[in-house]
Motif scaffolding. Structure first.
Motif, short mmCIF file in Angstrom:
data_model
loop_
_atom_site.label_atom_id
_atom_site.label_comp_id
_atom_site.label_asym_id
_atom_site.label_seq_id
_atom_site.Cartn_x
_atom_site.Cartn_y
_atom_site.Cartn_z
N MET A 1 -3.36 5.32 -5.50
CA MET A 1 -2.25 5.42 -4.56
C MET A 1 -1.67 6.82 -4.57
SD MET A 1 -0.20 1.85 -4.98
CE MET A 1 -0.64 0.47 -3.93
N ASP B 1 0.81 -1.22 0.00
CA ASP B 1 0.00 0.00 0.00
C ASP B 1 0.84 1.27 0.00
OD1 ASP B 1 -2.21 -1.58 0.00
OD2 ASP B 1 -2.76 -1.23 2.09
N LYS B 2 2.06 1.19 -0.50
CA LYS B 2 2.94 2.35 -0.60
C LYS B 2 3.46 2.46 -2.02
CE LYS B 2 4.70 1.38 4.05
NZ LYS B 2 5.90 0.94 4.79
N LYS C 1 -6.13 5.13 0.48
CA LYS C 1 -6.43 4.22 -0.61
C LYS C 1 -7.93 4.12 -0.82
CE LYS C 1 -5.48 -0.52 -2.09
NZ LYS C 1 -4.86 -1.79 -1.70
N ASP D 1 -10.84 2.20 -2.41
CA ASP D 1 -11.21 0.92 -3.01
C ASP D 1 -12.63 1.01 -3.56
OD1 ASP D 1 -8.84 -0.47 -2.43
OD2 ASP D 1 -9.49 -0.70 -0.35
N SER E 1 -2.93 3.33 3.69
CA SER E 1 -4.19 2.66 4.02
C SER E 1 -5.33 3.65 4.11
CB SER E 1 -4.04 1.89 5.34
OG SER E 1 -3.04 0.90 5.22
N SER F 1 2.23 5.05 5.14
CA SER F 1 1.20 4.09 4.81
C SER F 1 0.08 4.78 4.05
CB SER F 1 0.64 3.46 6.09
OG SER F 1 -0.46 2.65 5.77
N SER G 1 -7.94 0.78 -7.22
CA SER G 1 -7.39 1.53 -6.10
C SER G 1 -6.58 2.70 -6.62
CB SER G 1 -6.49 0.63 -5.23
OG SER G 1 -5.42 0.13 -5.98
#
Length: 300
Positions: free
Chosen positions: A261, A195-196, A251, A253, A248, A246, A259
């Motif tokens: 980033m 997730d990076k 992100k 979804d 998270s 991070s 997704s």
């Protein structure tokens, strides 16, 4: 005159040539073509032809193929297939060249506008479970992750900051991707994992075509600057002053697995330049033992 006299005695041209010259029609044709090429293209007299080094995998037809990437076992290939201007990703069995699966059949109208076919736009994960490819969706390049076993799109990664994504390469653990992408007019190498998304290169050069070593220690890539193109290395495990965050919470979804980033900053890079001779280099490729990097070059 000998061939003409024997023509009536044989049921076909093939049998006549075989009897008279001792070779098949295909061998004669290939030899004739090679002779013409060597006569009219002197450069070819110094170099072997593709047919001298290997055999054709897929028979000639209305389609042609590009961007081959092997499965981890080496028994399968993912390719981009073209017919009548339409491109699609296919899976081919190496031993006989049979197309077993048309991976993106029917997707262009539903999931994306068109495939990106410019550089190294296919990658098969080392664990054998995924094939990544680049396609344009909503006017931007995105990375599609295809599940080999379920034959479905597992994830769509849409880094909104990039104007274009030109190349992708799975990491040895199959969890990350090295990519080359264009942002603000500069093409750089980035790492997508956990997730990076982190920049691995910087500066005014044009960096592209990343490919990971099997041990994960290095990423080889092409760096173009001042009219030269060289093979370079960057180590994602030895970066100095690396900063990341991070994603998270950032992100986004959706039900189709897509997704978005956000880029995390990096402070310093360590680059090793491997080539110094003249000529334009491209398409670096690691040997299995990680000791050799093969590449194409137009240098004499």
């Amino acid at each position: 005159h000998l061939l003409l006299r024997r023509f009536k005695a044989h049921p076909s041209v093939e049998s006549m040539i075989k009897t008279s010259l001792g070779v098949s029609m295909e061998t004669l044709e290939n030899g004739w073509i090679k002779s013409l090429q060597q006569q009219y293209y002197p450069e070819l007299t110094r170099r072997p032809l593709p047919t001298d080094l290997g055999k054709r995998m897929i028979e000639e037809g209305p389609r042609f193929y590009s961007h081959p990437t092997f499965s981890p076992g080496g028994d399968m290939l993912a390719l981009i297939s073209y017919e009548f201007g339409e491109a699609e990703v296919v899976e081919v069995r190496v031993k006989d060249g049979k197309v077993l699966k048309r991976i993106t059949k029917g997707m262009s109208a539903r999931d994306f506008e068109e495939l990106n076919t410019e550089e190294r736009t296919l990658s098969w994960s080392p664990d054998g479970t995924k094939i990544a490819f680049i396609a344009k969706t909503k006017g931007k390049d995105a990375i599609f992750i295809f599940d080999v076993f379920t034959s479905t799109i597992k994830e769509v990664i849409e880094p909104a900051q990039f104007d274009e994504i030109s190349s992708i390469s799975f990491s040895p653990n199959s969890k990350g991707l090295a990519i080359s992408a264009l942002s603000n007019g500069k093409s750089k190498i980035y790492l997508l994992e956990d997730d990076k998304i982190e920049p691995l290169t910087s500066g005014d050069s044009l960096d592209h075509q990343p490919v990971w070593s099997n041990d994960g220690e290095y990423i080889a890539f092409i760096r173009e600057k001042d009219g030269l193109a060289d093979i370079c290395l960057v180590s994602p495990t030895k970066l100095v002053g690396q900063a990341s965050s991070s994603l998270s919470s950032m992100k986004s979804d959706s039900q189709d697995g897509s997704s978005t980033m956000t880029i995390a900053p990096k402070i310093k890079e360590e680059i090793v330049i491997l080539t110094a001779e003249n000529g334009h280099k491209k398409d670096p490729f690691w040997s299995n033992d990680g000791k050799i990097i093969f590449y194409s070059s137009d240098a004499d």
